[in-house]
Design an enzyme around this catalytic site. Structure first.
Site, PDB file in Angstrom:
ATOM      1  N   SER A  13       0.335  -1.136  -0.066  1.00  0.00           N
ATOM      2  CA  SER A  13       0.110   0.157   0.259  1.00  0.00           C
ATOM      3  C   SER A  13       0.851   1.018  -0.221  1.00  0.00           C
ATOM      4  CB  SER A  13      -1.369  -0.203   1.019  1.00  0.00           C
ATOM      5  OG  SER A  13      -0.471   0.183   1.818  1.00  0.00           O
ATOM      6  N   HIS A 109       8.864   2.561   9.237  1.00  0.00           N
ATOM      7  CA  HIS A 109       8.318   1.628  10.766  1.00  0.00           C
ATOM      8  C   HIS A 109       7.367   1.863  11.164  1.00  0.00           C
ATOM      9  CE1 HIS A 109       9.675  -1.644  13.491  1.00  0.00           C
ATOM     10  NE2 HIS A 109       9.439  -0.525  14.612  1.00  0.00           N
ATOM     11  N   ASP A 150      16.219  -1.116  11.791  1.00  0.00           N
ATOM     12  CA  ASP A 150      15.246   0.649  12.790  1.00  0.00           C
ATOM     13  C   ASP A 150      16.517   1.409  13.135  1.00  0.00           C
ATOM     14  OD1 ASP A 150      13.515  -0.688  11.611  1.00  0.00           O
ATOM     15  OD2 ASP A 150      12.988  -2.297  13.625  1.00  0.00           O
TER      16      ASP A 150
HETATM   17  C1  GRF Z   1       3.681  -0.887   7.203  1.00  0.00           C
HETATM   18  O1  GRF Z   1       3.175  -1.471   7.914  1.00  0.00           O
HETATM   19  C2  GRF Z   1       5.032   0.001   6.869  1.00  0.00           C
HETATM   20  O2  GRF Z   1       4.797   0.274   8.329  1.00  0.00           O
HETATM   21  C3  GRF Z   1       6.278  -1.364   7.611  1.00  0.00           C
HETATM   22  O3  GRF Z   1       5.400  -2.696   6.726  1.00  0.00           O
HETATM   23  C4  GRF Z   1       4.278  -2.319   6.517  1.00  0.00           C
HETATM   24  C5  GRF Z   1       4.515  -2.537   5.206  1.00  0.00           C
HETATM   25  O4  GRF Z   1       2.633  -2.384   4.700  1.00  0.00           O
HETATM   26  N1  GRF Z   1       7.731  -1.691   7.239  1.00  0.00           N
HETATM   27  P1  GRF Z   1       2.206  -2.130   3.013  1.00  0.00           P
HETATM   28  O5  GRF Z   1       2.983  -3.072   1.969  1.00  0.00           O
HETATM   29  O6  GRF Z   1       3.287  -0.929   2.481  1.00  0.00           O
HETATM   30  O7  GRF Z   1       0.784  -1.984   2.761  1.00  0.00           O
END
Ligand code: GRF
Length: 197
Positions: A13, A109, A150
């Site tokens: 997303s 993150h 991180d």
């Molecule tokens: C998000 O929550 C981001 O913070 C973490 O992984 C997730 C990725 O979500 N690193 P998407 O694949 O971008 O929907």
């Protein structure tokens, strides 16, 4: 025009939000390549549908981690990538890519780092820990990627307030909602050199 390479493993997303922003001129860049280490990632099929170059490379395609790192690095160099954007990428970046693109790799993150970061803090584990600790706020952090999980320089953060009824799942949704705009804004600020890496 800057060139972005997006690394994904999952639903994508954030990737989609960044592609939209590039296409609509809200980010002065183009997405040149989407690289996935998961052949079944939804992000990979979305990128293909949107006619963006994609590549799948993983420990399945390259058993030797060093070789995987080399191929990943060569791919990103081939597309003249200025900025690598991790968007739900679940693998550690190899030393070759890290040194070749030092200070040019971003990650998002879903916590207010340095809280709830590092080994073991991924996915729902993060939100479970936040709720168990009784924190009143959480959020998202965009940071530079270095060798440790991180742990790179923090570039931007946005917080959300927790409600009494929040569950790990509802908190995850709440944070994801703010991630997209935060990522888009931060990438554009980097390109405009309002954030210096
Ligand atoms: C998000 O929550 C981001 O913070 C973490 O992984 C997730 C990725 O979500 N690193 P998407 O694949 O971008 O929907």
């Amino acid at each position: 025009m800057k060139k972005l390479g997006i690394l994904v493993s999952g639903r994508g997303s954030n990737m989609s939000a960044i592609i939209d922003a590039c296409e609509q001129g809200r980010i002065s860049a183009s997405v040149e390549i989407v690289l996935s280490n998961n052949a079944d990632a939804k992000a990979l099929s979305i990128a293909k549908e949107r006619r963006i170059n994609t590549i799948y490379i993983s420990s399945q395609t390259h058993r030797d981690p060093e070789q995987l790192d080399v191929v990943m690095c060569e791919t990103l160099l081939k597309y003249n990538i200025d900025l690598i954007v991790l968007a739900g990428f679940m693998k550690k970046i190899g030393p070759k890519v890290l040194s070749e693109f030092e200070g040019k790799i971003l990650n998002i993150h879903p916590s207010l780092l340095p809280k709830y970061g590092g080994q073991g803090f991924y996915g729902m584990n993060i939100h479970r820990a936040v709720i168990a600790a009784g924190d009143k706020e959480s959020g998202a952090t965009i940071h530079l990627v270095c060798g440790d999980y991180d742990d790179g320089k923090i570039l931007a953060q946005k917080s959300v307030i927790l409600d009494e009824e929040d569950t790990p799942e509802s908190l995850a949704k709440k944070i994801l909602k703010i991630e997209h705009a935060l990522y888009v804004k931060t990438i554009q600020e980097i390109i405009e050199e309002r954030i210096i890496l």
